[in-house]
Scaffold this motif. Structure first.
Motif, short mmCIF file in Angstrom:
data_model
loop_
_atom_site.label_atom_id
_atom_site.label_comp_id
_atom_site.label_asym_id
_atom_site.label_seq_id
_atom_site.Cartn_x
_atom_site.Cartn_y
_atom_site.Cartn_z
N PRO A 76 -35.61 -29.19 -17.49
CA PRO A 76 -34.98 -28.85 -16.21
C PRO A 76 -34.06 -29.98 -15.74
O PRO A 76 -34.32 -31.15 -15.99
N ASN A 77 -32.98 -29.59 -15.08
CA ASN A 77 -32.07 -30.59 -14.53
C ASN A 77 -32.76 -31.37 -13.41
O ASN A 77 -33.50 -30.81 -12.60
N CYS A 78 -32.51 -32.67 -13.41
CA CYS A 78 -33.09 -33.54 -12.37
C CYS A 78 -31.95 -34.08 -11.52
O CYS A 78 -30.95 -34.58 -12.07
N PRO A 79 -32.04 -33.98 -10.19
CA PRO A 79 -30.96 -34.49 -9.33
C PRO A 79 -30.61 -35.95 -9.60
O PRO A 79 -29.45 -36.34 -9.52
N LEU A 80 -31.62 -36.74 -9.95
CA LEU A 80 -31.38 -38.16 -10.17
C LEU A 80 -30.75 -38.44 -11.53
O LEU A 80 -30.32 -39.57 -11.79
#
Length: 423
Positions: free
Chosen positions: A278-282
């Motif tokens: 999953p994409n992580c904002p950080l």
């Protein structure tokens, strides 16, 4: 026929052990003479077994070098001994793996019999519950298969189980063999490192968390000493695998955690059933910077944890995840895991907690650390499903605790409550 009738719970438990032994013997002889398509890794362990049996240096083993040997000696060394006396290398690793799996059932049965000696007032429901859970542990398809193939699942489970049984004996048994329990605790951690170092580290850290919470007790101080010594020696024994021992540089643990995202990506390569990342904002910070900061790396591991952990525990699903016959069987078996976790959640709410929590605490801490770590580490559902077999015993122990019915007479209990309410 009456001579074969099993009367007591203990006799029935030993009958399950005997049936498991027979099933393992049959499985040993019906397996193909080539590495199974379910677990092609057993071909690598068989090749390494033959390599060591021929006294070739582990450092020269093709592709893997010394690392695989150091992190798998608990199965490779006894297998190579069998190979030296004439047994085929693939048969040797399968026999050793199956023997470890049988020892795990034997260990739990001995513990159950010891506990049953303390009470003879089990209800029929509790008796059937114990038999059901022992049968599931012995014969759940994937759990049984993984421990009969030439893999590290069998020895890994045995050493983990031995460590927790040792802790249970130390804190809940009055026995003259306490010294043996401390030694078994120490040895099991060292051997777990020599089976799968990552599991050994999680095991050691989980036990330390529990033991520190009981540090006021002399037993806890002695157990902490055994665990710390086991972690240090286990790390030294596998130093060729992790690069440097914990004794020389405690920062090696941080280095191993730092490498989780990279290993996760590597495990996705050529996988039929990939676990998506999953994409992580950080992670955007990592694109800007030449290398991601440690804070960003750890934060993203935690951000993804709900997804990766649930994926590790419950996938593949029947719909959407099935890519082969083996994944179809895995998806069907996962229905049992769904049911187990559903029952656990329901009864925790109903009972407003977990009965005998203190006795289960060490295994539950290990469970939490293991599923989060393994979820972040795994990159494909096939390997994840195989590694999940290590925590089956924790799930069954928790269910047993939640479903257990007190032996007190229900009628008598209700009268007492009525009398109390009247007062």
């Amino acid at each position: 026929m009456s001579a074969f009738k099993l009367g007591t719970l203990k006799e029935k438990l030993w009958a399950i052990v005997a049936a498991s032994f027979v099933a393992r013997v049959i499985m040993f002889f019906i397996l193909p003479s080539t590495p199974s398509s379910l677990a092609p890794d057993e071909g690598t362990y068989a090749a390494l077994t033959k390599w060591i049996a021929e006294s070739k240096p582990a450092t020269d083993f093709p592709a893997y070098g010394e690392g695989l040997y150091l992190s798998g000696r608990s199965i490779i060394i006894p297998s190579s001994a069998l190979n030296r006396i004439g047994m085929n290398e693939l048969d040797a690793v399968r026999l050793v793996s199956s023997f470890y799996g049988f020892l795990s059932l034997l260990l739990l049965t001995f513990l159950a019999v010891k506990l049953l000696n303390r009470r003879d007032d089990l209800s029929k429901f509790n008796t059937r519950l114990v038999l059901l859970f022992f049968t599931i542990f012995a014969f759940l398809p994937s759990h049984f298969v993984w421990s009969t193939l030439g893999l590290r699942e069998g020895p890994n489970e045995f050493w983990v189980l031995l460590s927790f049984v040792s802790v249970y004996v130390i804190f809940h048994f009055k026995t003259r063999q306490q010294v043996l329990a401390y030694f078994a605790l120490f040895a099991s951690i060292v051997m777990c490192f020599s089976t799968r170092p990552q599991a050994g580290l999680v095991l050691g850290v989980g036990l330390l968390i529990y033991l520190v919470s009981r540090i006021k007790q002399t037993k806890a101080l002695l157990a902490i000493s055994a665990v710390l010594t086991g972690i240090v020696l286990g790390s030294i024994a596998t130093s060729g695998n992790v690069g440097v021992s914990i004794l020389e540089d405690p920062g090696v643990v941080i280095t191993m955690v730092d490498g989780i995202p990279t290993r996760h990506t590597g495990n996705q390569v050529d996988a039929a059933s990939v676990i998506e990342t999953p994409n992580c904002p950080l992670s955007q910070n990592s694109v800007i910077a030449s290398t991601p900061s440690r804070v960003d790396t750890y934060a993203c591991i935690l951000w993804r944890a709900p997804y990766t952990t649930s994926t590790f525990l419950l996938r593949p699903f029947i719909v959407g995840d099935v890519t082969s016959t083996s994944s179809a069987f895995a998806a069907i078996e996962n229905l049992i895991w769904f049911l187990a976790f559903g029952l656990i959640a329901y009864f925790i709410v109903k009972r407003r907690g977990i009965p005998r929590f203190n006795q289960l605490a060490p295994s539950m801490i290990f469970f939490a650390l293991y599923v989060v770590g393994a979820g972040a580490y795994e990159g494909n559902m096939g390997t994840a499903f195989r590694h999940k077999s290590l925590i089956l015993w924790v799930v069954l122990a928790l269910l047993l605790s939640l479903l257990w019915r007190n032996s007190q007479n229900p009628t008598e209990d209700s009268r007492n409550k009525s009398a109390e309410s009247a007062v």
